[in-house]
Design an enzyme around this catalytic site. Structure first.
Site, PDB file in Angstrom:
ATOM      1  N   HIS A  82      39.330  35.313  47.262  1.00  0.00           N
ATOM      2  CA  HIS A  82      38.638  35.198  45.980  1.00  0.00           C
ATOM      3  C   HIS A  82      39.662  34.994  44.653  1.00  0.00           C
ATOM      4  CE1 HIS A  82      35.635  36.364  42.863  1.00  0.00           C
ATOM      5  NE2 HIS A  82      36.611  37.024  42.223  1.00  0.00           N
ATOM      6  N   ASP A 161      26.032  45.084  39.741  1.00  0.00           N
ATOM      7  CA  ASP A 161      27.191  44.143  38.972  1.00  0.00           C
ATOM      8  C   ASP A 161      26.401  42.936  38.391  1.00  0.00           C
ATOM      9  OD1 ASP A 161      30.001  43.084  38.437  1.00  0.00           O
ATOM     10  OD2 ASP A 161      29.028  41.279  39.603  1.00  0.00           O
ATOM     11  N   SER A 183      34.072  45.316  39.534  1.00  0.00           N
ATOM     12  CA  SER A 183      32.910  43.975  39.580  1.00  0.00           C
ATOM     13  C   SER A 183      33.322  43.226  40.819  1.00  0.00           C
ATOM     14  CB  SER A 183      32.983  43.478  38.379  1.00  0.00           C
ATOM     15  OG  SER A 183      32.455  42.147  38.369  1.00  0.00           O
TER      16      SER A 183
HETATM   17  N1  URA Z   1      34.764  38.174  37.756  1.00  0.00           N
HETATM   18  C1  URA Z   1      33.783  39.218  37.979  1.00  0.00           C
HETATM   19  O1  URA Z   1      33.204  38.794  39.174  1.00  0.00           O
HETATM   20  N2  URA Z   1      33.955  40.089  37.257  1.00  0.00           N
HETATM   21  C2  URA Z   1      34.758  40.498  36.166  1.00  0.00           C
HETATM   22  O2  URA Z   1      34.167  41.590  35.691  1.00  0.00           O
HETATM   23  C3  URA Z   1      35.456  39.440  35.615  1.00  0.00           C
HETATM   24  C4  URA Z   1      35.728  38.367  36.563  1.00  0.00           C
END
Ligand code: URA
Length: 435
Positions: A82, A161, A183
């Protein structure tokens, strides 16, 4: 329990228990706790922070706020990577087929672009016919047959989220390391992968502007992942200039195809080889970084990574004639060179300004409803450290916008390139590895 008491507790700098965080998150997802109370809690977290234990509890509760994926029916070790976001970041398109060609299982759920950062799904959709909405049996069959899928997230994953990120966006509460960590990690954990590699980008085109912040975020996410029993590691990578040369959807897919054929730009390939080597070690497909890198170099040289990309496009209903002959990709009506105003060395190419300019040329979305022009974007002709003469081409703008709009964008792109008289060294791509 009353939400107002939890807000006051956090406001006073005290740690919330797991039961208290659970009361907040489950009430919020069920609409029993209103946005204004969650906003107040988020602001209290911005100022007071969270302990590691609180962040691990928050992540786990968010992860389980909706459906989670069980990938145990898939063969092999499921690896995931990621990136915290960047400009010109087409790493997943290249890295996915590379590690899958070495035997790792890549079942990757990606997102769309917003603002100055691009999204893997949008890039893939510049391939005519490519389908990112693949679920259920077809998802499992594709991964078990060819070892790779790049697909869209289902709506039922981590609803906490989804709701909270939209609220953070409009309440000035995005920039909190505990909230960003929870998150990102809640989504990765819910996606059911065995191993997680985080590419935490650092620089003016990234969320984290300096290395200290990035290191803190990366170490926290690694701790959360390990705390929840997932092999989690992180790479800190430079996002002070765009990655590679191409920025924009079809332009980036074409660059990814070249990279898979062994002709990728140096910085992109260094990031892919570093991330790929760590992922193969996480999957126990290599015992050392050197052995992993050799395997990855082999699948580029013998064409098997490229062939797997073709197979994936075919399995997801994309027209492979575009991959076999990238000249078929849609080309913008106007390709405009931007010239150097002075001679010297390129000191900076502000990634944020290039990302925003590419979006304004039509290559990205300012709001979620905007329609992307797949042909639009920017192709760099120079990178940091390159020597330039006055009137050399710095980059090309690809666009279908009218001339008046283009004129103001050219000014911003010119400003994004800082040229100095003295020698400038190339940027280091990999800043740190955290295990
Ligand atoms: N990317 C995310 O998925 N969440 C965040 O809070 C910041 C970047």
């Amino acid at each position: 329990m009353r939400m107002v008491d939890l807000i006051i507790k956090k406001r006073e700098g005290l740690a919330l228990s797991k039961e208290e965080i659970a009361f907040w998150i489950s009430g919020y997802v069920k609409n029993e706790i209103p946005d204004y109370q969650t906003s107040a809690m988020l602001m209290a977290i911005i100022f007071q922070g969270m302990t590691e234990e609180e962040v691990i509890n928050l992540t786990s509760l968010m992860e389980h706020s909706g459906q989670t994926l069980d990938l145990s029916v898939l063969k092999g070790v499921k690896v995931d990577k990621h990136s915290t976001g960047g400009v010109g970041d087409k790493t997943s398109l290249v890295l996915g087929p590379m590690v899958a060609a070495c035997g790792a299982t890549v079942a990757k759920l990606s997102g769309r672009g917003l603002g100055h950062t691009g999204g893997t799904l949008d890039k893939l959709e510049s391939i005519p016919g490519f389908n990112v909405q693949i679920n259920g049996e077809r998802f499992v069959k594709q991964v078990n047959d060819i070892g790779i899928i790049l697909a869209g997230q289902t709506a039922s994953l981590v609803p906490a989220d989804k709701k909270m990120y939209a609220l953070r966006d409009v309440t000035g509460t995005v920039e909190s390391i505990p909230l960003i960590a929870a998150s990102i990690m809640s989504k990765k954990l819910a996606a059911g992968t065995d191993t997680i590699l985080l590419d935490v980008t650092v620089g003016n085109g990234a969320f984290m502007k300096d290395i200290i912040q990035a290191e803190t975020l990366a170490k926290l996410m690694v701790k959360i992942g390990k705390g929840l029993n997932r092999d989690t590691r992180a790479v800190l990578s430079n996002m002070d200039e765009p990655l590679g040369l191409a920025v924009g959807n079809a332009l980036e897919v074409k660059e990814a195809i070249s990279a898979l054929k062994g002709n990728g730009p140096e910085d992109l390939m260094e990031l892919c080889y570093t991330c790929g080597s760590i992922m193969l070690m996480q999957a126990k497909l290599a015992n050392s970084f050197e052995e992993a890198k050799m395997k990855l170099e082999r699948v580029i040289k013998d064409g098997s990574a490229f062939n797997l990309f073709v197979k994936m496009v075919e399995a997801q209903s994309g027209d492979i004639s575009y991959i076999l002959n990238p000249d078929k990709f849609i080309v913008a009506d106007k390709i405009i060179p931007v010239l150097a105003k002075t001679s010297g060395y390129i000191k900076t190419i502000e990634a944020l300004d290039i990302g925003v300019s590419s979006m304004r040329l039509g290559g990205g979305r300012a709001t979620i409803e905007d329609v992307i022009d797949m042909s639009a974007g920017i192709v760099l002709n120079k990178k940091v450290g390159d020597k330039v003469e006055k009137n050399d081409v710095l980059c090309y703008l690809h666009t279908n916008k009218d001339d008046k709009e283009i004129a103001s964008i050219i000014g911003d792109v010119e400003k994004a390139f800082v040229i100095v008289p003295e020698f400038v060294a190339k940027h280091k791509v990999i800043l740190e590895i955290i295990e």
